[in-house]
Write a protein that holds these residues in place. Sequence first.
Motif, PDB file in Angstrom:
ATOM      1  N   LYS A 141      49.351  40.341  34.657  1.00 40.99           N
ATOM      2  CA  LYS A 141      47.834  40.301  34.370  1.00 40.99           C
ATOM      3  C   LYS A 141      47.189  38.814  34.356  1.00 40.99           C
ATOM      4  O   LYS A 141      47.884  37.870  34.591  1.00 40.99           O
ATOM      5  CB  LYS A 141      47.672  40.617  32.946  1.00 40.99           C
ATOM      6  CG  LYS A 141      48.303  42.158  32.726  1.00 40.99           C
ATOM      7  CD  LYS A 141      47.363  43.127  32.846  1.00 40.99           C
ATOM      8  CE  LYS A 141      47.934  44.421  32.814  1.00 40.99           C
ATOM      9  NZ  LYS A 141      47.095  45.651  33.106  1.00 40.99           N
ATOM     10  N   ILE A 142      45.964  38.772  34.056  1.00 40.16           N
ATOM     11  CA  ILE A 142      45.403  37.531  33.786  1.00 40.16           C
ATOM     12  C   ILE A 142      44.958  37.267  32.585  1.00 40.16           C
ATOM     13  O   ILE A 142      44.549  37.888  31.745  1.00 40.16           O
ATOM     14  CB  ILE A 142      43.929  37.554  34.615  1.00 40.16           C
ATOM     15  CG1 ILE A 142      44.313  37.807  36.318  1.00 40.16           C
ATOM     16  CG2 ILE A 142      43.096  36.215  34.606  1.00 40.16           C
ATOM     17  CD1 ILE A 142      42.997  38.010  37.032  1.00 40.16           C
ATOM     18  N   VAL A 143      45.436  36.007  32.089  1.00 40.98           N
ATOM     19  CA  VAL A 143      45.171  35.653  30.697  1.00 40.98           C
ATOM     20  C   VAL A 143      44.603  34.167  30.640  1.00 40.98           C
ATOM     21  O   VAL A 143      44.548  33.549  31.802  1.00 40.98           O
ATOM     22  CB  VAL A 143      46.576  35.500  29.926  1.00 40.98           C
ATOM     23  CG1 VAL A 143      47.078  37.014  29.894  1.00 40.98           C
ATOM     24  CG2 VAL A 143      47.387  34.509  30.344  1.00 40.98           C
ATOM     25  N   ALA A 144      44.080  33.922  29.339  1.00 37.40           N
ATOM     26  CA  ALA A 144      43.411  32.395  29.101  1.00 37.40           C
ATOM     27  C   ALA A 144      44.165  32.231  27.841  1.00 37.40           C
ATOM     28  O   ALA A 144      44.340  32.878  27.219  1.00 37.40           O
ATOM     29  CB  ALA A 144      41.915  32.586  28.698  1.00 37.40           C
ATOM     30  N   MET A 145      44.442  30.741  27.813  1.00 39.70           N
ATOM     31  CA  MET A 145      44.798  30.130  26.596  1.00 39.70           C
ATOM     32  C   MET A 145      43.779  29.179  26.167  1.00 39.70           C
ATOM     33  O   MET A 145      43.365  28.342  26.952  1.00 39.70           O
ATOM     34  CB  MET A 145      46.278  29.354  26.975  1.00 39.70           C
ATOM     35  CG  MET A 145      46.733  28.532  25.812  1.00 39.70           C
ATOM     36  SD  MET A 145      47.417  29.280  24.371  1.00 39.70           S
ATOM     37  CE  MET A 145      48.923  29.680  25.055  1.00 39.70           C
ATOM     38  N   VAL A 146      43.460  29.236  24.786  1.00 42.79           N
ATOM     39  CA  VAL A 146      42.402  28.298  24.336  1.00 42.79           C
ATOM     40  C   VAL A 146      43.306  27.315  23.494  1.00 42.79           C
ATOM     41  O   VAL A 146      43.899  27.764  22.737  1.00 42.79           O
ATOM     42  CB  VAL A 146      41.309  29.166  23.430  1.00 42.79           C
ATOM     43  CG1 VAL A 146      40.399  27.822  23.012  1.00 42.79           C
ATOM     44  CG2 VAL A 146      40.590  30.198  24.109  1.00 42.79           C
TER      45      VAL A 146
END
Lengths: 316, 316
Positions: A141-146
């Motif tokens: 999947k596609i994820v983001a990390m802040v």
Amino acid sequence: MEYDLIVVGSGAAGLSAAIYAGRYKLRTFLIEGEFGGETATAGTIWNYPGFNGIDGYELMRKMKEQAQSVGVEFRDGWVKEIRKEGECFRVLIEERSFHTNTVIIATGSRRRHLNLPNEKELTGKGVHYCWTCDGPLYKDKIVAMVGGGDSSVKGINFLSAYAKKIYFIVKEKEIGAEPLNLEQMRKLGDHVEILLETEVKEIRGKEKLETLILSRPYKESRELAIDGLFIEIGFDPDQTFAKQLGLEIDSKGYTKTDSMMRTNVPGIFAAGDATNHFNNFKQDITAAALGTVAATAAYEHYKANGKACDLHKKVP
Amino acid sequence: MEYDLIVVGSGAAGLSAAIYAGRYKLRTFLIEGEFGGETATAGTIWNYPGFNGIDGYELMRKMKEQAQSVGVEFRDGWVKEIRKEGECFRVLIEERSFHTNTVIIATGSRRRHLNLPNEKELTGKGVHYCWTCDGPLYKDKIVAMVGGGDSSVKGINFLSAYAKKIYFIVKEKEIGAEPLNLEQMRKLGDHVEILLETEVKEIRGKEKLETLILSRPYKESRELAIDGLFIEIGFDPDQTFAKQLGLEIDSKGYTKTDSMMRTNVPGIFAAGDATNHFNNFKQDITAAALGTVAATAAYEHYKANGKACDLHKKVP
């Protein structure tokens, strides 16, 4: 029930305090909260001296076993209140309470949130704070990390085994991580897209997370479609017990202690991330050391004052 | 050779500093002295959080391996001198010298002697300072332990597996040891004879130790015939480098540092038993933590000042 020492918290600080307290033969009771604290969900720990790589949960389990082997009693549950009663303290947990001569507060700190609308509603539905726990859900999947600090870089390295694409959203101009972790991330190449000086402005989604709205465009759009969002932007100390007991805190909210981890209230000690002993350097090894120092100070307090405590007047 | 950091000493503090420095990607060189420091000869360590009993030497070996795995170079040998040269330091070892931006002094402390005539001459010939090393030589023999603190009690528990009789000679009115260790010793019963408020006045023997002369009679005689004498009366900090570099020391001779283990000389850091960070509480876990703090401060110093050092002017 009566104890010589109650330890609140079961991270590296609390467990190490318990190991030493048990060896001092203090009747010690540890109330766990979330077992293993931050460490238990931190993935592999590479920098705890003595273990060249150990799962954080496993390290905490070993410490618990070590404390149990010297007679420390454990209980899961959360402490609601710590109340001073004469020379003693009463620790309230759910419907029960326990008397004790001394308390070590090792409650660590609380994860920071972005405090955006939808953040709470979508937590667990695409929004996450624990990449070791929830990262494996995002296979391909596609994820983001802040983030931008060391934990977020460790998180990306971890997530790279699952997610096919990771956006790293960093508010600051640069990333501030341990060079070895940074180097490992660099090797991931365009598996990771780094968006510096960028903030998340909105979290959108109905039943589950759908898109983020960024503070500035990425590839000509401020809207970023992702499957999962991991928020790793630091911690704030838990001030609950400091307020209840009148403990002095510093400007950042950490409990103030002297060099032996004594607070301003005699009989109350603090250790680990609830304090700021080594400035912003908060590690398993430092938390563990501060726990053992706090236990030593509690033992000394008990030897000097234990008999003054009401509890002990009953003892012939 | 040029380094970013030279660590002097290979006990828990030095090795832990090296682990962190390696992870910070500092070019780090560790000069061992006596490998493993105090810990390596301390027998089984029960209180290092994470290991429910590990041989001290084994723990130090694990830490060394961990530091080597992140690129730290090791060398045995003793540092003769540390000399400030401009913004850098030169570390002299035997016939060679090394340039470095920063130094962490983790040299621990030196064993105290009784300073009696014959003591030096009979060392290794009945007089010993390391019970883990030499205790097994006294199978079915009679030995004496001079001490009163925790290490001496641990020593007696260890020696009880070998010696048929142990005299415990304690200057003070009482024994000050960890309760669990004390309890274990008490269980040995009359295997151990405790002589409180007693000192060794003379060590007698020609080729080897024969008798001790005590400050007061035991069973109507001040003369005590024994096969082996173990002296475990504490440590003093090694002040060699403090003198060479003009480091500030406290009234007990320990190197003064701030909360991040910085000395008064920028670029020089100290950690472990060479300092007195937690008063008299000196443990493997605290030494290890202080090592990691010192490495972190050295890394920050390097980032801020590394380029000011002459060495780096050569780098394009």
